[in-house]
Design a protein around this motif. Structure first.
Motif, PDB file in Angstrom:
ATOM      1  N   ASP A 265       0.840  -1.207   0.000  1.00  0.00           N
ATOM      2  CA  ASP A 265       0.000   0.000   0.000  1.00  0.00           C
ATOM      3  C   ASP A 265       0.873   1.255   0.000  1.00  0.00           C
ATOM      4  O   ASP A 265       0.607   2.217  -0.722  1.00  0.00           O
ATOM      5  N   GLU A 268       2.554   1.795  -3.369  1.00  0.00           N
ATOM      6  CA  GLU A 268       1.619   2.367  -4.344  1.00  0.00           C
ATOM      7  C   GLU A 268       1.381   3.854  -4.077  1.00  0.00           C
ATOM      8  O   GLU A 268       1.264   4.650  -5.016  1.00  0.00           O
ATOM      9  N   TRP A 269       1.320   4.225  -2.794  1.00  0.00           N
ATOM     10  CA  TRP A 269       1.136   5.635  -2.438  1.00  0.00           C
ATOM     11  C   TRP A 269       2.337   6.464  -2.904  1.00  0.00           C
ATOM     12  O   TRP A 269       2.171   7.564  -3.457  1.00  0.00           O
ATOM     13  N   ILE A 271       4.442   5.716  -5.332  1.00  0.00           N
ATOM     14  CA  ILE A 271       4.436   5.767  -6.795  1.00  0.00           C
ATOM     15  C   ILE A 271       3.490   6.862  -7.281  1.00  0.00           C
ATOM     16  O   ILE A 271       3.835   7.658  -8.164  1.00  0.00           O
ATOM     17  N   LYS A 272       2.302   6.912  -6.691  1.00  0.00           N
ATOM     18  CA  LYS A 272       1.305   7.906  -7.093  1.00  0.00           C
ATOM     19  C   LYS A 272       1.760   9.323  -6.741  1.00  0.00           C
ATOM     20  O   LYS A 272       1.580  10.265  -7.522  1.00  0.00           O
ATOM     21  N   LYS A 273       2.361   9.486  -5.572  1.00  0.00           N
ATOM     22  CA  LYS A 273       2.724  10.810  -5.066  1.00  0.00           C
ATOM     23  C   LYS A 273       4.002  11.339  -5.709  1.00  0.00           C
ATOM     24  O   LYS A 273       4.099  12.526  -6.048  1.00  0.00           O
ATOM     25  N   GLU A 275       5.998   9.417  -8.199  1.00  0.00           N
ATOM     26  CA  GLU A 275       6.372   8.722  -9.428  1.00  0.00           C
ATOM     27  C   GLU A 275       7.666   7.934  -9.248  1.00  0.00           C
ATOM     28  O   GLU A 275       8.511   7.851 -10.149  1.00  0.00           O
ATOM     29  N   ASN A 277      10.161   4.753  -8.979  1.00  0.00           N
ATOM     30  CA  ASN A 277      10.207   3.480  -9.699  1.00  0.00           C
ATOM     31  C   ASN A 277      11.187   2.479  -9.071  1.00  0.00           C
ATOM     32  O   ASN A 277      11.410   1.402  -9.608  1.00  0.00           O
TER      33      ASN A 277
END
Length: 351
Positions: A265, A268-269, A271-273, A275, A277
């Motif tokens: 979780d 994913e947060w 990555i969204k916030k 970017e 990798n």
């Protein structure tokens, strides 16, 4: 958190700081990573309502400056003492500083003295591996430090800050050390270990500048292509007692693993916030329980996070590394493992 909230409309600030890096003068540079520990401390204080600021002396400027120390023994990496002082908010009431490595102590001691000279009324609190290992020496060798917090510091720092802000006694909080008025060293032992680490707020990256770290020269793991890497913790502590490691004096041997779903979780947060990798796990040792690491790898694959890599660059005692585990971590995007040799397992050492 509701038990230790800040006073209403209080403008006083808690500033926490990672000082400049101190490295051998024969070294041009040293890997720079986001200060994950301070991000957790900042998140806890921020959630409780305190005006919190983080000074990250090794990552706030880009490119990072390298300069020679006055005694010509070291290279200093990051903001200068004067630049750090200029970043301290005049409303700072408590100043926390992370002291990780004893080899850096002489330079950081001078920094703390200069900060106290400029801001004589602030309360200076030191934490980290160095301060935890030798708290009395740290306090006596640098009287500008008012308190040391030993061990896992988030909740001890929160309770200490609450008591100081509310004019309550802070002398008996677990983890707090100080020199009393009779010149006696008071040691309240290690901070209490946090049992439910998944309940902690996510690291306060909004108080830092993660974008400054998206460069291959900063990673301590393996740089692959254009890297946007962020640090993360899956576990805390270590059950082992390797001879080279200060973990038992900092964390005891209590080992706590996060829920693999909670870790993904967080990935994913991030990555969204941001970017990101690539994810560098700063665990002391992450792969101990085979079914746990298999569950984590499976969770990554379930969520189709095949476009990221993850690494274990700090070092891990990995007795659970067998053919099945190695295949699972490789298939889930693991790019690099720094393997500690003192595993106690002849089979692992032979591998």
């Amino acid at each position: 958190f509701s038990a230790f909230t800040a006073p209403m409309n209080d403008e006083r600030v808690i500033t926490v700081c990672r000082p400049f890096g101190v490295i051998p003068k024969t070294t041009y540079t040293s890997p720079v990573t986001l200060p994950l520990g301070l991000a957790y401390v900042g998140a806890v204080l921020d959630k409780a309502g305190y005006k919190t600021k983080i000074i990250d002396a090794t990552g706030e400027q880009k490119p990072v400056k390298i300069r020679r120390s006055e005694d010509n023994l070291y290279n200093l990496q990051g903001l200068t003492t004067q630049e750090i002082i200029e970043k301290i908010d005049p409303n700072t009431f408590i100043f926390g500083i992370s002291l990780m490595f004893t080899s850096e102590w002489a330079s950081h001691r001078k920094l703390i003295k200069d900060i106290k000279k400029k801001f004589p009324k602030i309360i200076v609190v030191a934490g980290g591996e160095h301060a935890t290992s030798i708290p009395e020496f740290t306090l006596r060798d640098c009287p500008a430090i008012d308190y040391v917090i030993r061990g896992e510091g988030e909740f001890s720092m929160l309770e200490f800050s609450h008591n100081i802000f509310h004019n309550k006694d802070s002398k008996n909080i677990p983890g707090i050390c100080f020199i009393d008025k009779e010149n006696k060293f008071i040691d309240n032992g290690l901070s209490k270990r946090i049992q439910h680490i998944d309940k902690l707020p996510l690291p306060a990256w909004h108080l830092l500048k993660p974008e400054n770290y998206f460069t291959n020269s900063f990673t301590i793991g393996l740089a692959k292509g254009k890297l946007r890497n962020m640090p993360i913790l899956a576990t805390r502590g270590c059950p082992y007692q390797c001879t080279f490691c200060s973990s038992p004096s900092m964390w005891t041997t209590r080992y706590i693993m996060r829920d693999p779903k909670e870790i993904v979780d967080e990935i994913e947060w991030i990555i969204k916030k941001y970017e990101a990798n690539d994810f560098e796990f700063f665990d002391l040792t992450a792969i101990i329980k085979k079914n746990w690491i298999l569950e984590f790898c499976d969770e990554l694959k379930k969520r189709k996070l095949s476009n990221i890599t993850w690494q274990l660059p700090v070092g891990t005692r990995s007795e659970a590394l067998d053919e099945e585990t190695l295949k699972a971590i490789y298939d889930s995007g693991c790019a690099y493992i720094c393997y500690a040799p003192e595993s106690g397992s002849k089979k692992s050492l032979d591998m």
